[in-house]
Design a protein around this motif. Structure first.
Motif, PDB file in Angstrom:
ATOM      1  N   LEU A 209       4.371   3.803   7.821  1.00  0.00           N
ATOM      2  CA  LEU A 209       4.082   3.656   9.068  1.00  0.00           C
ATOM      3  C   LEU A 209       3.992   4.231  10.238  1.00  0.00           C
ATOM      4  N   PRO A 210       4.922   5.033  10.350  1.00  0.00           N
ATOM      5  CA  PRO A 210       5.076   6.110  11.336  1.00  0.00           C
ATOM      6  C   PRO A 210       3.570   7.075  11.404  1.00  0.00           C
ATOM      7  N   LEU A 211       3.347   7.566  10.034  1.00  0.00           N
ATOM      8  CA  LEU A 211       2.341   8.250   9.760  1.00  0.00           C
ATOM      9  C   LEU A 211       0.942   7.503  10.320  1.00  0.00           C
ATOM     10  N   ILE A 212       0.707   6.345   9.862  1.00  0.00           N
ATOM     11  CA  ILE A 212      -0.258   5.409  10.032  1.00  0.00           C
ATOM     12  C   ILE A 212      -0.583   5.219  11.720  1.00  0.00           C
TER      13      ILE A 212
ATOM     14  N   ARG B 249      -9.249  -2.341   9.166  1.00  0.00           N
ATOM     15  CA  ARG B 249      -9.602  -3.375   8.156  1.00  0.00           C
ATOM     16  C   ARG B 249      -8.368  -2.838   7.071  1.00  0.00           C
ATOM     17  N   ALA B 250      -7.759  -3.866   6.451  1.00  0.00           N
ATOM     18  CA  ALA B 250      -6.978  -3.451   5.479  1.00  0.00           C
ATOM     19  C   ALA B 250      -7.493  -3.989   4.045  1.00  0.00           C
ATOM     20  N   VAL B 251      -7.609  -3.498   3.106  1.00  0.00           N
ATOM     21  CA  VAL B 251      -8.149  -3.536   1.772  1.00  0.00           C
ATOM     22  C   VAL B 251      -7.133  -3.560   0.547  1.00  0.00           C
ATOM     23  N   GLU B 252      -7.133  -4.771  -0.031  1.00  0.00           N
ATOM     24  CA  GLU B 252      -5.905  -4.704  -1.018  1.00  0.00           C
ATOM     25  C   GLU B 252      -6.881  -4.526  -2.464  1.00  0.00           C
ATOM     26  N   LEU B 253      -6.540  -3.444  -3.029  1.00  0.00           N
ATOM     27  CA  LEU B 253      -7.280  -2.929  -4.199  1.00  0.00           C
ATOM     28  C   LEU B 253      -6.586  -3.599  -5.418  1.00  0.00           C
ATOM     29  N   PRO B 254      -7.560  -3.919  -6.276  1.00  0.00           N
ATOM     30  CA  PRO B 254      -7.203  -4.566  -7.768  1.00  0.00           C
ATOM     31  C   PRO B 254      -6.245  -3.467  -8.536  1.00  0.00           C
ATOM     32  N   ARG B 255      -5.349  -3.865  -9.326  1.00  0.00           N
ATOM     33  CA  ARG B 255      -4.734  -2.895 -10.248  1.00  0.00           C
ATOM     34  C   ARG B 255      -5.603  -2.587 -11.406  1.00  0.00           C
ATOM     35  N   LEU B 256      -5.684  -1.088 -11.834  1.00  0.00           N
ATOM     36  CA  LEU B 256      -6.368  -0.721 -12.677  1.00  0.00           C
ATOM     37  C   LEU B 256      -5.261  -0.065 -13.840  1.00  0.00           C
ATOM     38  N   GLU B 257      -5.091  -0.563 -14.980  1.00  0.00           N
ATOM     39  CA  GLU B 257      -4.147  -0.068 -15.790  1.00  0.00           C
ATOM     40  C   GLU B 257      -4.466   1.352 -16.222  1.00  0.00           C
TER      41      GLU B 257
ATOM     42  N   TRP C 125       2.855  -6.141   3.651  1.00  0.00           N
ATOM     43  CA  TRP C 125       2.178  -4.593   3.823  1.00  0.00           C
ATOM     44  C   TRP C 125       2.103  -4.192   5.278  1.00  0.00           C
ATOM     45  N   PRO C 126       3.316  -3.816   5.942  1.00  0.00           N
ATOM     46  CA  PRO C 126       3.313  -3.622   7.252  1.00  0.00           C
ATOM     47  C   PRO C 126       2.131  -2.565   7.783  1.00  0.00           C
ATOM     48  N   GLU C 127       1.973  -1.432   6.934  1.00  0.00           N
ATOM     49  CA  GLU C 127       0.815  -0.419   7.450  1.00  0.00           C
ATOM     50  C   GLU C 127      -0.480  -1.118   7.595  1.00  0.00           C
ATOM     51  N   GLY C 128      -0.748  -2.071   6.618  1.00  0.00           N
ATOM     52  CA  GLY C 128      -1.893  -2.819   6.892  1.00  0.00           C
ATOM     53  C   GLY C 128      -2.171  -3.846   7.928  1.00  0.00           C
ATOM     54  N   GLN C 129      -1.144  -4.543   8.225  1.00  0.00           N
ATOM     55  CA  GLN C 129      -0.616  -5.450   9.187  1.00  0.00           C
ATOM     56  C   GLN C 129      -0.919  -4.621  10.417  1.00  0.00           C
TER      57      GLN C 129
ATOM     58  N   ILE D 114      -7.710   0.910   5.743  1.00  0.00           N
ATOM     59  CA  ILE D 114      -6.401   1.519   4.779  1.00  0.00           C
ATOM     60  C   ILE D 114      -6.574   0.576   3.563  1.00  0.00           C
ATOM     61  N   ALA D 115      -6.371   1.433   2.307  1.00  0.00           N
ATOM     62  CA  ALA D 115      -6.432   0.609   1.252  1.00  0.00           C
ATOM     63  C   ALA D 115      -5.141   0.787   0.330  1.00  0.00           C
ATOM     64  N   LYS D 116      -4.681  -0.027  -0.455  1.00  0.00           N
ATOM     65  CA  LYS D 116      -3.510   0.049  -1.273  1.00  0.00           C
ATOM     66  C   LYS D 116      -3.749  -1.218  -2.392  1.00  0.00           C
ATOM     67  N   GLU D 117      -3.086  -0.546  -3.520  1.00  0.00           N
ATOM     68  CA  GLU D 117      -3.029  -1.475  -4.585  1.00  0.00           C
ATOM     69  C   GLU D 117      -1.950  -2.408  -4.599  1.00  0.00           C
ATOM     70  N   GLY D 118      -2.050  -3.683  -4.827  1.00  0.00           N
ATOM     71  CA  GLY D 118      -1.168  -4.540  -5.290  1.00  0.00           C
ATOM     72  C   GLY D 118      -0.163  -5.216  -4.180  1.00  0.00           C
TER      73      GLY D 118
END
Length: 67
Positions: A10-13, A43-51, A31-35, A21-25
């Motif tokens: 968050l301080p960096l963001i 825009r905050a994007v939740e990425l799908p998990r890729l095994e 997700w405070p950074e996304g908020q 911003i995008a993050k998986e899972g």
């Protein structure tokens, strides 16, 4: 890649103020950074998990490579 010493990015963001911003899972409510990005119109994007593509897996593969 950006490394940071804090428990959260968050301080960096807050300094970078990205448009996206995008993050998986992580759903936005956990997700405070996304908020934060959404709070100023970004825009905050939740990425799908890729095994098989976790950062831990990538680091372990790099450690196994001969130098």
């Amino acid at each position: 890649m950006v490394l940071f010493d804090e428990d959260t990015a968050l301080p960096l963001i807050e300094k970078l103020r990205p448009d996206v911003i995008a993050k998986e899972g992580y759903p936005l409510e956990r997700w405070p950074e996304g908020q934060y990005v959404v709070s100023y119109g970004g825009r905050a994007v939740e990425l799908p998990r890729l095994e098989g593509f976790s950062s831990t897996d990538i680091i372990n593969r790099m450690k196994k490579r001969p130098e």
